[in-house]
Design an enzyme around this catalytic site. Structure first.
Site, short mmCIF file in Angstrom:
data_model
loop_
_atom_site.label_atom_id
_atom_site.label_comp_id
_atom_site.label_asym_id
_atom_site.label_seq_id
_atom_site.Cartn_x
_atom_site.Cartn_y
_atom_site.Cartn_z
N TYR A 137 28.90 37.87 85.39
CA TYR A 137 27.88 37.43 86.34
C TYR A 137 28.49 37.35 87.73
O TYR A 137 29.40 36.57 87.97
CB TYR A 137 27.34 36.07 85.88
CG TYR A 137 26.33 35.40 86.75
CD1 TYR A 137 25.62 36.09 87.74
CD2 TYR A 137 26.04 34.05 86.57
CE1 TYR A 137 24.68 35.45 88.54
CE2 TYR A 137 25.09 33.40 87.36
CZ TYR A 137 24.42 34.10 88.34
OH TYR A 137 23.50 33.46 89.12
N LYS A 165 25.44 40.97 85.45
CA LYS A 165 24.32 40.31 86.11
C LYS A 165 24.60 40.31 87.61
O LYS A 165 25.58 39.73 88.08
CB LYS A 165 24.16 38.88 85.60
CG LYS A 165 23.01 38.13 86.28
CD LYS A 165 22.91 36.69 85.79
CE LYS A 165 21.85 35.93 86.57
NZ LYS A 165 21.77 34.50 86.16
#
Length: 310
Positions: A137, A165
């Site tokens: 992420y 992400k």
């Protein structure tokens, strides 16, 4: 391993509800997980940033993951297990795996700002030890450090690192990562609701979404239309959701979305300190946006229709 999760579609970044004593309200948490599953989402992501992971103990992390797994029937549960301490992130990841999580979401180490080689070692250490599909992420606004494209591409070659992400706001970088990983079993997912549609146009396959907590059917319809190449319909849905996207980030996430959850009757707006309730100056606008969405008919208004778009 080959990822058993199809990282395509909409994965709500769940809120963690608290009672008046700031303890986790597990009944509301499980009811919310079931509501989202019934709405047609493709997976659930508890105990990430939106789930206030920074104020949960390790035991609470695991109990939230277990509760969500117990509540749902047929969607994968991707547990947030990131930390700025590699040993701590590894321990959380192992405990989430033992609890039955289907995958992991790992924020890049925050505050201590490792170099790119440190980021590689951090994520590879966890991927080597935990045999679950993992999403790295990238959210530089929270961590102070960007996961550069070369780093993301190298991580994509690891059999347990299944996705990225993206919440950097840099479409050029996001498109480059998608372009350079087309030969890998690797998904790029939006971490910024307002940019989900443009990210899909450059290769993203879906979103880990805050807005989907409030409007899961519309969010699924928008993403489904875009993945099907129906950009006119996706654009219409994006514009319907645009005011909500903006209102959910007038203050630090998850402050506005928890207020929206309370307005809609999905859960309490209580936060654990140091986060606080939404400022009164923003509440009327949020209520107006939610009322407008509630009183309008989306292009796909039922879960079966949303699922059918993909």
């Amino acid at each position: 391993m080959s990822s058993p999760i199809d990282f395509e579609g909409v994965f709500p970044a769940m809120c963690t509800p608290f009672d008046e004593d700031e303890q986790i309200d597990f009944e509301t948490l499980q009811t919310d997980a079931q509501r989202l599953e019934a709405a047609g989402v493709d997976g659930l992501v508890p105990v990430g940033s939106t789930g206030e992971s920074a104020t949960l103990t390790h035991d609470e992390h695991v109990r939230v993951v277990e509760a969500v797994i117990e509540a749902v029937e047929d969607v994968p549960v991707i547990a947030g297990t990131g930390s700025n301490n590699t040993r701590e992130a590894l321990e959380l990841s192992e405990r989430a795996a033992d609890a039955g999580a289907d995958g992991l979401l790992l924020i890049s180490p925050y505050y201590n700002k490792p170099e790119q080689r440190g980021l590689l070692e951090h994520f590879q250490t966890i991927a080597d030890a935990v045999d679950l599909p993992q999403i790295v992420y990238n959210v530089p606004s929270r961590t102070g450090q960007n996961i550069e494209p070369d780093t993301a591409v190298e991580l994509a070659s690891h059999e347990n690192i299944a996705g990225y992400k993206a919440a950097s706001g840099d479409l050029g970088q996001i498109g480059e990562i998608a372009e350079r990983t087309t030969d890998e079993d690797f998904a790029v997912l939006s971490g910024d609701d307002a940019l989900t549609l443009p990210m899909i146009s450059v290769g993203a396959t879906g979103a880990i979404s805050v807005a989907a907590n409030i409007e899961p059917e519309r969010t699924c319809a928008m993403v489904g239309a875009a993945l099907d190449g129906d950009y006119a319909r996706a654009q219409n849905l994006h514009h319907e959701l645009g005011p909500l996207f903006r209102e959910l980030f007038v203050e630090t996430n998850p402050i506005p979305v928890k207020e929206a959850m309370q307005i809609r009757g999905y859960g309490p707006a209580r936060m654990r300190p140091p986060l606080s309730r939404l400022s009164e100056e923003y509440r009327d606008d949020l209520e107006a946006v939610l009322a407008a969405l509630e009183n309008s008919s989306p292009a796909v208004a039922d879960p079966a229709g949303a699922e059918g778009d993909r």
